[in-house]
Design a protein around this motif. Structure first.
Motif, PDB file in Angstrom:
ATOM      1  N   GLY A  10       0.098  40.270  36.314  1.00  0.00           N
ATOM      2  CA  GLY A  10       0.072  41.478  37.139  1.00  0.00           C
ATOM      3  C   GLY A  10      -0.165  42.748  36.346  1.00  0.00           C
ATOM      4  O   GLY A  10       0.148  42.832  35.167  1.00  0.00           O
ATOM      5  N   ALA A  12       1.281  45.664  36.973  1.00  0.00           N
ATOM      6  CA  ALA A  12       2.528  46.436  36.909  1.00  0.00           C
ATOM      7  C   ALA A  12       2.428  47.810  37.543  1.00  0.00           C
ATOM      8  O   ALA A  12       3.272  48.661  37.308  1.00  0.00           O
ATOM      9  CB  ALA A  12       3.024  46.556  35.465  1.00  0.00           C
ATOM     10  N   THR A  13       1.425  48.050  38.351  1.00  0.00           N
ATOM     11  CA  THR A  13       1.247  49.387  38.924  1.00  0.00           C
ATOM     12  C   THR A  13       2.360  49.769  39.898  1.00  0.00           C
ATOM     13  O   THR A  13       2.693  50.936  40.020  1.00  0.00           O
ATOM     14  CB  THR A  13      -0.106  49.491  39.644  1.00  0.00           C
ATOM     15  OG1 THR A  13      -0.210  48.441  40.614  1.00  0.00           O
ATOM     16  CG2 THR A  13      -1.250  49.395  38.660  1.00  0.00           C
ATOM     17  N   ARG A  14       2.937  48.793  40.572  1.00  0.00           N
ATOM     18  CA  ARG A  14       3.998  49.115  41.534  1.00  0.00           C
ATOM     19  C   ARG A  14       5.381  49.082  40.889  1.00  0.00           C
ATOM     20  O   ARG A  14       6.383  49.319  41.550  1.00  0.00           O
ATOM     21  CB  ARG A  14       3.962  48.140  42.711  1.00  0.00           C
ATOM     22  CG  ARG A  14       2.719  48.333  43.563  1.00  0.00           C
ATOM     23  CD  ARG A  14       2.632  47.291  44.626  1.00  0.00           C
ATOM     24  NE  ARG A  14       2.345  46.016  43.943  1.00  0.00           N
ATOM     25  CZ  ARG A  14       2.314  44.846  44.527  1.00  0.00           C
ATOM     26  NH1 ARG A  14       2.577  44.741  45.802  1.00  0.00           N
ATOM     27  NH2 ARG A  14       2.038  43.757  43.856  1.00  0.00           N
ATOM     28  N   PHE A  15       5.439  48.789  39.605  1.00  0.00           N
ATOM     29  CA  PHE A  15       6.717  48.656  38.910  1.00  0.00           C
ATOM     30  C   PHE A  15       6.948  49.807  37.930  1.00  0.00           C
ATOM     31  O   PHE A  15       7.886  49.799  37.160  1.00  0.00           O
ATOM     32  CB  PHE A  15       6.741  47.309  38.189  1.00  0.00           C
ATOM     33  CG  PHE A  15       8.097  46.711  38.006  1.00  0.00           C
ATOM     34  CD1 PHE A  15       8.986  46.610  39.057  1.00  0.00           C
ATOM     35  CD2 PHE A  15       8.475  46.231  36.771  1.00  0.00           C
ATOM     36  CE1 PHE A  15      10.233  46.031  38.873  1.00  0.00           C
ATOM     37  CE2 PHE A  15       9.711  45.657  36.579  1.00  0.00           C
ATOM     38  CZ  PHE A  15      10.601  45.561  37.632  1.00  0.00           C
ATOM     39  N   GLU A  16       6.046  50.798  37.940  1.00  0.00           N
ATOM     40  CA  GLU A  16       6.224  51.972  37.088  1.00  0.00           C
ATOM     41  C   GLU A  16       7.375  52.803  37.635  1.00  0.00           C
ATOM     42  O   GLU A  16       7.608  52.775  38.831  1.00  0.00           O
ATOM     43  CB  GLU A  16       4.932  52.791  37.058  1.00  0.00           C
ATOM     44  CG  GLU A  16       3.812  52.042  36.381  1.00  0.00           C
ATOM     45  CD  GLU A  16       3.098  52.868  35.328  1.00  0.00           C
ATOM     46  OE1 GLU A  16       3.565  53.972  35.013  1.00  0.00           O
ATOM     47  OE2 GLU A  16       2.099  52.392  34.823  1.00  0.00           O
ATOM     48  N   GLY A  20       4.332  49.118  32.538  1.00  0.00           N
ATOM     49  CA  GLY A  20       3.002  49.713  32.589  1.00  0.00           C
ATOM     50  C   GLY A  20       2.698  50.539  31.362  1.00  0.00           C
ATOM     51  O   GLY A  20       3.378  50.461  30.341  1.00  0.00           O
ATOM     52  N   LYS A  27       4.799  43.811  33.366  1.00  0.00           N
ATOM     53  CA  LYS A  27       5.881  43.540  34.314  1.00  0.00           C
ATOM     54  C   LYS A  27       6.758  42.355  33.888  1.00  0.00           C
ATOM     55  O   LYS A  27       7.981  42.473  33.879  1.00  0.00           O
ATOM     56  CB  LYS A  27       5.322  43.336  35.716  1.00  0.00           C
ATOM     57  CG  LYS A  27       6.383  43.240  36.772  1.00  0.00           C
ATOM     58  CD  LYS A  27       5.862  43.226  38.208  1.00  0.00           C
ATOM     59  CE  LYS A  27       4.402  43.038  38.369  1.00  0.00           C
ATOM     60  NZ  LYS A  27       3.947  43.054  39.763  1.00  0.00           N
TER      61      LYS A  27
END
Length: 82
Positions: A10, A12-16, A20, A27
């Protein structure tokens, strides 16, 4: 051989901001138990369940994922393929 596959590709854009580009962690490589990452904990748990070979897909920051899992492989004797 008992095998498992871990999906570790992944972005990791939604986990910043936890992972990221801002932190340098992919991630699955985010440390959650001191300095132990999510993916390392998962690999160790799989070893405890009798898994001796892992297949891991990588894409984002693959060198960080490999560093962490190669350390687990040396520690546990698991075979890891990327």
């Amino acid at each position: 051989t008992r095998q498992a596959m871990i999906l570790g590709a992944g972005l990791a854009t939604r986990f910043e901001p936890i992972s990221g580009d801002a932190t340098g962690f992919p991630k699955p490589g985010v440390p959650i138990a001191g300095d132990v990452s999510v993916i390392a904990l998962l690999a160790r748990h799989l070893k405890q369940q009798g898994i001796d070979s892992l297949i891991v897909n990588t894409f984002y920051m693959p060198e960080r994922v490999k560093e962490q899992l190669d350390a687990v492989a040396r520690e546990t004797g698991m075979r890891v393929r990327y």
